[in-house]
Design an enzyme around this catalytic site. Sequence first.
Site, PDB file in Angstrom:
ATOM      1  N   SER A   1      23.723 -85.693  30.627  1.00 31.36           N
ATOM      2  CA  SER A   1      24.950 -85.548  29.861  1.00 31.36           C
ATOM      3  C   SER A   1      25.360 -84.098  30.063  1.00 31.36           C
ATOM      4  O   SER A   1      24.562 -83.185  29.792  1.00 31.36           O
ATOM      5  CB  SER A   1      24.690 -85.856  28.394  1.00 31.36           C
ATOM      6  OG  SER A   1      25.905 -85.964  27.704  1.00 31.36           O
ATOM      7  N   GLU A   2      26.577 -83.852  30.574  1.00 27.72           N
ATOM      8  CA  GLU A   2      26.884 -82.487  31.026  1.00 27.72           C
ATOM      9  C   GLU A   2      27.026 -81.486  29.890  1.00 27.72           C
ATOM     10  O   GLU A   2      27.112 -80.291  30.117  1.00 27.72           O
ATOM     11  CB  GLU A   2      28.105 -82.460  31.952  1.00 27.72           C
ATOM     12  CG  GLU A   2      29.432 -82.726  31.273  1.00 27.72           C
ATOM     13  CD  GLU A   2      29.845 -84.177  31.437  1.00 27.72           C
ATOM     14  OE1 GLU A   2      28.963 -85.049  31.566  1.00 27.72           O
ATOM     15  OE2 GLU A   2      31.062 -84.432  31.420  1.00 27.72           O
ATOM     16  N   ASN A   3      27.028 -81.973  28.651  1.00 28.95           N
ATOM     17  CA  ASN A   3      26.964 -81.031  27.538  1.00 28.95           C
ATOM     18  C   ASN A   3      25.554 -80.498  27.296  1.00 28.95           C
ATOM     19  O   ASN A   3      25.369 -79.707  26.373  1.00 28.95           O
ATOM     20  CB  ASN A   3      27.546 -81.650  26.245  1.00 28.95           C
ATOM     21  CG  ASN A   3      26.946 -82.998  25.918  1.00 28.95           C
ATOM     22  OD1 ASN A   3      26.577 -83.756  26.813  1.00 28.95           O
ATOM     23  ND2 ASN A   3      26.852 -83.306  24.644  1.00 28.95           N
ATOM     24  N   GLY A   4      24.600 -80.903  28.138  1.00 33.05           N
ATOM     25  CA  GLY A   4      23.329 -80.199  28.112  1.00 33.05           C
ATOM     26  C   GLY A   4      22.053 -80.978  27.967  1.00 33.05           C
ATOM     27  O   GLY A   4      21.117 -80.500  27.322  1.00 33.05           O
TER      28      GLY A   4
ATOM     29  N   SER B   1      23.613 -76.656  33.059  1.00 41.73           N
ATOM     30  CA  SER B   1      24.082 -78.026  33.241  1.00 41.73           C
ATOM     31  C   SER B   1      24.967 -78.128  34.479  1.00 41.73           C
ATOM     32  O   SER B   1      24.815 -79.034  35.301  1.00 41.73           O
ATOM     33  CB  SER B   1      24.853 -78.473  31.997  1.00 41.73           C
ATOM     34  OG  SER B   1      25.115 -79.841  32.052  1.00 41.73           O
TER      35      SER B   1
END
Lengths: 240, 240, 216, 216
Positions: free
Chosen positions: C45-48, C87
């Site tokens: 998940s690119e938010n981390g 990320s």
Amino acid sequence: MCGFSFRTAERAKNSNGNVHMSKVIRLADVVETIPDGATLMIGGFLAVGAPLRLIGELVRQGRKDLTIIVNDTNRAGLGVGRLIAARAVRKVVASHVGTNADTQRQLLAGEIEVELVPQGTLAERIRAGGVGLGGILTPTGVGTLVEDGKPVIEVGGRRFLLETPLRADFALIAAKHADHKGNLDYALTARNFNPLMAMAADTVIAEAQDIVPVGCIPPDQIVTPGVLVDHLVAKEQSHG
Amino acid sequence: MCGFSFRTAERAKNSNGNVHMSKVIRLADVVETIPDGATLMIGGFLAVGAPLRLIGELVRQGRKDLTIIVNDTNRAGLGVGRLIAARAVRKVVASHVGTNADTQRQLLAGEIEVELVPQGTLAERIRAGGVGLGGILTPTGVGTLVEDGKPVIEVGGRRFLLETPLRADFALIAAKHADHKGNLDYALTARNFNPLMAMAADTVIAEAQDIVPVGCIPPDQIVTPGVLVDHLVAKEQSHG
Amino acid sequence: MDEKTLIAARVAREMTDGMLVNLGIGLPTLVARHLPKGIDVSFQSENGLIGMESLPEAGLADDDLIDAGGTPIGAVAGASAFDSAMSFGLIRGGHMDVTVLGGLEVDAAGRLANWMVPGKMVPGMGGAMDLVTGARRVIVAMTHTAKGAPKIVAQCSLPLTSERRVDLIVTELAVIVPTEAGLELRETAPGVSIADVIAATGATLIIPAVVPTMVI
Amino acid sequence: MDEKTLIAARVAREMTDGMLVNLGIGLPTLVARHLPKGIDVSFQSENGLIGMESLPEAGLADDDLIDAGGTPIGAVAGASAFDSAMSFGLIRGGHMDVTVLGGLEVDAAGRLANWMVPGKMVPGMGGAMDLVTGARRVIVAMTHTAKGAPKIVAQCSLPLTSERRVDLIVTELAVIVPTEAGLELRETAPGVSIADVIAATGATLIIPAVVPTMVI
């Protein structure tokens, strides 16, 4: 949270026996130091990891004409969305503003300025501002609208955009734990932009879910060293 | 090290009931995949955080003509110094080689090539290689010998050197803990270049002080996600 | 099977064991539900986070754990959390094996537009530009048409997400591979003819001698 | 008091409460022992730690904890560890209040040379170039002469560490501040005359009307 350490207590006092270097400050007092027109970096991703108390107090104090550097403007009336709804914001630098109908409306009506930056580029520009780089070369955005006005530099036969550092007057960040020295850690996806912003502003203000004695966050677990944090928002007596 | 989790165990087996995606490999076997002439990044700072078992096995197998990207060459005959003493190295890219008399001697005699890179620039060049940047602009080295042959780019009235990414065929890194998925954490000053190098090589080989079941290293404590690690060196039966 | 499920199920067959995968918001999210048995894929998940999974029960939601669309998620054992620079370092640095994204348009050169409709909808690119530029493999998962108009067109009229040629387009009608020579029709959906696909497509398609039916 | 102790003690008086400080290998390390009472300073070790302190006893050495010179160290409560990119991000990004470094030469423009003697000694710059370029304040702590030859010279003959003008030079003879106009003599050591300093210096010194004696 952790065993009491005599040594820690000793270090927190200077030779006159007074506790010194305290970073703790009341919410209202610290927000009063932020003037209208300031540029703020505000941590969080869709309000997770956003400094909600600091945002709320900015709204309560009626701050205006802010430039905010954020990943997104959260949802209408939530988190950073409260600043948008209160029309406290003149300009937004963000990767995404599609989740907030207020931002969309103000943007299409020409009432708010929005600079869109690819999310990875936003992270690197903030990081560059914090670590003293003059810029970074990224392949992201080459051949798109993002390229407009930017130098294109070729390295090893590939083209990259030169993206410049971002800095702010204030960074408002949220942490899971803060210790009394201002050392911070973060939880899961609430980390996001917070540690990057903690390096890229003249003044760094942190709020934490829990404030713990020095030594409670082990050295390898601290993500933001306390030397980067200027002010830590005090917990307030609950009136419940 | 941590409570057994049924779910974890289940995930480690595929639908045929076989354990899959195992990254664990015998020391001698993984080192055999490294050819003479390869470019290696090797973690560590004065041998703290250096992959000592991997280095020892490279020496034992008599590897030659290596290019190594390291912070330093440790001390004579210790850590990376064993590779220098064994004359396994053709070229060193490092920030400092003054602690190893062998390197100094081979360098002044013209028997080894040394490219000196400021330590912060070395870290950023390796990071750039790992995160897909075409380069970074740093003020470090402007107006010194380090500037030679590099583009100088002005941003905001200041001059910066354009420094290009570094990558390697293999990264040899050392961790405190590895879990069975290859997730890594590091201890204190043994972290140094290891997590940066873990992103910047075609093949990443890690050795760990302890190997623990999946779930033993909490998500916020993992520094190098296991997806970056290709091979994890097996612990060997102690013969003591 | 509705068309979104069909698309998601077909995309899921592109996954192989050990991959690191990023699924875009919306339709691509459905891919996770259709993974072939025995395939262990790590979802970023690119938010981390690496190791996201859908939340087993609503009552288990953690205030600090959402996906990039804001939905509360779970995390597998062995998940790892990190900041946004890391990320996108994973994404831009070539560590992401596959990204699956929605699309507004894809053109004959295989270029994707999916982040704005000038004057109408300016959500922003979020992580899409980095994902399309940096992932090893880019799969566009979208409906073949929007309100009857083709989304696969000769040249994008909307602003591009990247000049990079995407690797695969999966719709409810077809599987198409953008190549240097143009868009090649590789599979048709069950019950869909080659003529149906051509009729719904706004760009020239290369039609091989054999075009098998999509296997779900 | 020997000359190294004198230099270290004088440099220590430049420290104020709450500073982040990096001490170079060798003489600068001694500064930590002479901090004024009641001053709480955080020492960074550029190999990845804020909060280093000298090891209380040899038997407590940790294999994973050394300073940048390779000496086993301790860590204060509230210390933090990080990788080399973060460490130099702190240095380059202007977060380091003071760095104290040794020198081979400093010239009339206040420029430091301290990382190589061509053909003789090529240790490398390690972190010195980043420190001199990035720290808010750069203090050079060195003996005034080497084998009788001045180390403060009109123009460096050795390769520069940075083109940046350092902020303070402390030797066993004097305290000198490099300014835009040149090197200004600010203090002389106890028992040392202005003439002594001039005689031992290879660059022109600006001599103010009053030059107080160094207070340790």
